[in-house]
Design an enzyme around this catalytic site. Structure first.
Site, short mmCIF file in Angstrom:
data_model
loop_
_atom_site.label_atom_id
_atom_site.label_comp_id
_atom_site.label_asym_id
_atom_site.label_seq_id
_atom_site.Cartn_x
_atom_site.Cartn_y
_atom_site.Cartn_z
N SER A 247 0.78 -1.23 -0.07
CA SER A 247 -0.02 0.00 0.16
C SER A 247 0.84 1.19 -0.11
CB SER A 247 -1.02 -0.14 1.20
OG SER A 247 -0.18 0.21 2.44
N LYS A 248 0.27 2.45 0.17
CA LYS A 248 0.90 3.60 -0.01
C LYS A 248 1.92 3.98 1.25
CE LYS A 248 -2.61 6.55 -2.34
NZ LYS A 248 -3.47 7.64 -2.18
N ARG A 249 1.49 3.21 2.23
CA ARG A 249 2.42 3.57 3.39
C ARG A 249 3.98 2.42 3.14
NH1 ARG A 249 2.39 -0.96 7.08
NH2 ARG A 249 1.02 -2.48 6.74
N GLY A 251 5.60 2.97 0.39
CA GLY A 251 6.24 3.59 -0.65
C GLY A 251 5.53 3.84 -1.73
#
Length: 472
Positions: A247-249, A251
């Site tokens: 996910s975005k967290r 990278g």
């Protein structure tokens, strides 16, 4: 023999995800390996979230990755639009009703909500109970527009022979009569996907294993219509370094972000290929070899963890292998960004000349630009504590002597400059480093740079003397 036809079918509701890129790559490689066809279908039925900008982002990402598709002229588009085929989807649903394989359901939203509440209270699975499955339309309440539901088999089982996961069977009693057409006449994803895959002649559906549950329901539609069922291959999920879903967290999840970070498409393709697919112990697999070797039996069943360090190392390999001039062209926008201006032809020539000493230490185009930034610096450098150690009065005296000797040089090549410094060091009975490091600091503003006499030659006599005199 059957001609292989694969497809990549993203929903244009945002960016092209790195996991979607892996799916597109595997479909592309499988089709190219078998001399088949690779098609792009945009599943743009969600009109509120499907925007032209999102579609263009997907097309740009595919083109940057080098994943060319074969349906570049479809009704004025260079991709297959699912929304454009909605009349076809509706016609298939009505045909299924006529064949007795589907039916109209007049249950209201309030009625369905009450049904689910009762099921929850009794601890029963949350699924449609088939209350309109065998009722005639004459019993339909006034003012309730019907949906069309699949008349799914209630007994027996549905089996999928998956090319990756193996043979999987579910009991039909676990599946309900899913909606094919909504009350407003729009087709659901489940129906549209099957109709599109059939009409496009898709022979192999290669997609993420999060679609596995959908597959059993879609197989029932194929069988209800008497259509050939394609070969399914469900790819394991890509996880983040911590084992959670990527996910975005973790990278950058978007392909465009990797492009902006200075990765090469060759590096991304090679790294994505190795996520759940292998060919012996090979790590570096050029595209031509990937096409030659790719088969579905090389796909593993277990999820893969995204390793940013490995990605950077793979990308570094392709940077080092690239022609200097071609690499300088790719790096030019990143260099221009750190230079704060457009690059002139002379600037570009300078980057090409520096490239043999920049790329061995770089992992991305951003790294190259960062290391090349000092070439374009104007004015005085701001020196850190480490650099100031090489700007003592004694060091400046050496710089002044060297500058005078450099002024007299007619050959300003790196070899001539290094020889000049070596002779000077011998005369002063000091180490070459005691001469070279002050020059490095004066020319680059740092204690670390490419070979400094090569740097001086690339900068040229005028700029080299200017920088030394600025320090003095």
């Amino acid at each position: 023999m059957m001609k292989v036809v694969t497809r990549f079918a993203p929903s244009p509701t945002g960016f092209l995800h790195i996991g979607g890129a892996r799916t597109a790559l595997f479909n592309w490689l499988f089709a190219r390996h078998h001399g088949g066809t690779f098609l792009l279908r945009v599943e743009d039925t969600d009109r509120d979230r499907s925007t032209p900008e999102s579609i263009q982002t997907i097309l740009d990402g595919m083109q940057w990755l080098g994943l060319d598709w074969d349906n570049k002229d479809y009704n004025g588009r260079n991709y297959y639009s699912q929304y454009a085929e909605r009349a076809r989807h509706q016609a298939v649903a009505k045909e299924m009703v006529e064949k007795g394989m589907a039916y109209y359901c007049y249950a209201s939203q309030e009625e369905l909500a009450a049904m689910r509440a009762e099921q929850k209270e009794k601890g029963l699975p949350q699924r449609y109970d088939g209350r309109w499955r065998d009722r005639p339309a004459s019993e339909a309440p006034q003012g309730v527009p019907p949906v069309v539901r699949l008349k799914a088999p209630q007994e027996g089982e549905t089996t999928v022979h998956d090319a990756v996961m193996g043979t999987i069977t579910v009991q039909n009693s676990q599946l309900d009569d899913m909606v094919l057409l909504r009350a407003d006449g729009t087709p659901t994803y489940m129906l549209a996907v099957v109709v599109d895959d059939h009409d496009m002649g898709i022979t192999h559906v290669i997609r993420g294993d999060d679609h596995m549950t959908n597959t059993f329901r879609q197989v029932q539609i194929y069988k209800a219509m008497g259509w050939d069922v394609p070969t399914f291959a469900h790819l394991p999920m890509i996880l983040g370094p911590d084992g959670a879903k990527l996910s975005k967290r973790h990278g950058a999840p978007a392909v465009s972000a990797y492009r902006e970070k200075g990765y090469l498409p060759e590096g991304i393709r090679n790294y994505l290929l190795r996520l759940c697919w292998s060919h012996g112990d090979d790590e570096i697999i050029p595209t031509e070899k990937a096409i030659e070797w790719f088969e579905l039996d090389g796909v593993g069943k277990s999820p893969a963890r995204f390793d940013f360090t490995k990605l950077a190392n793979v990308n570094a390999h392709y940077l080092r292998a690239m022609d200097d001039a071609a690499l300088a062209d790719l790096a030019a926008p990143f260099v221009a960004a750190v230079a704060g201006r457009a690059l002139t032809d002379a600037d570009k020539t300078m980057v090409v000349r520096a490239m043999p000493d920049l790329k061995p230490r770089a992992q991305t185009l951003v790294d190259i630009a960062s290391m090349a930034a000092f070439f374009f610096h104007e004015g005085a450098f701001t020196f850190d504590v480490k650099a100031q150690k090489f700007l003592t009065d004694e060091c400046k005296a050496h710089l002044a002597d060297l500058a005078a000797r450099m002024e007299a040089l007619t050959d300003f090549s790196s070899d001539a400059l290094e020889e000049l410094a070596r002779v000077y060091a011998e005369e002063k009975q000091i180490k070459l480093g005691a001469v070279a490091q002050p020059v490095r600091v004066a020319l680059s503003g740092s204690t670390v740079s490419p070979p400094i006499f090569k740097v001086a030659a690339i900068l040229g006599k005028a700029e080299t003397l200017k920088r030394i005199r600025l320090v003095l």
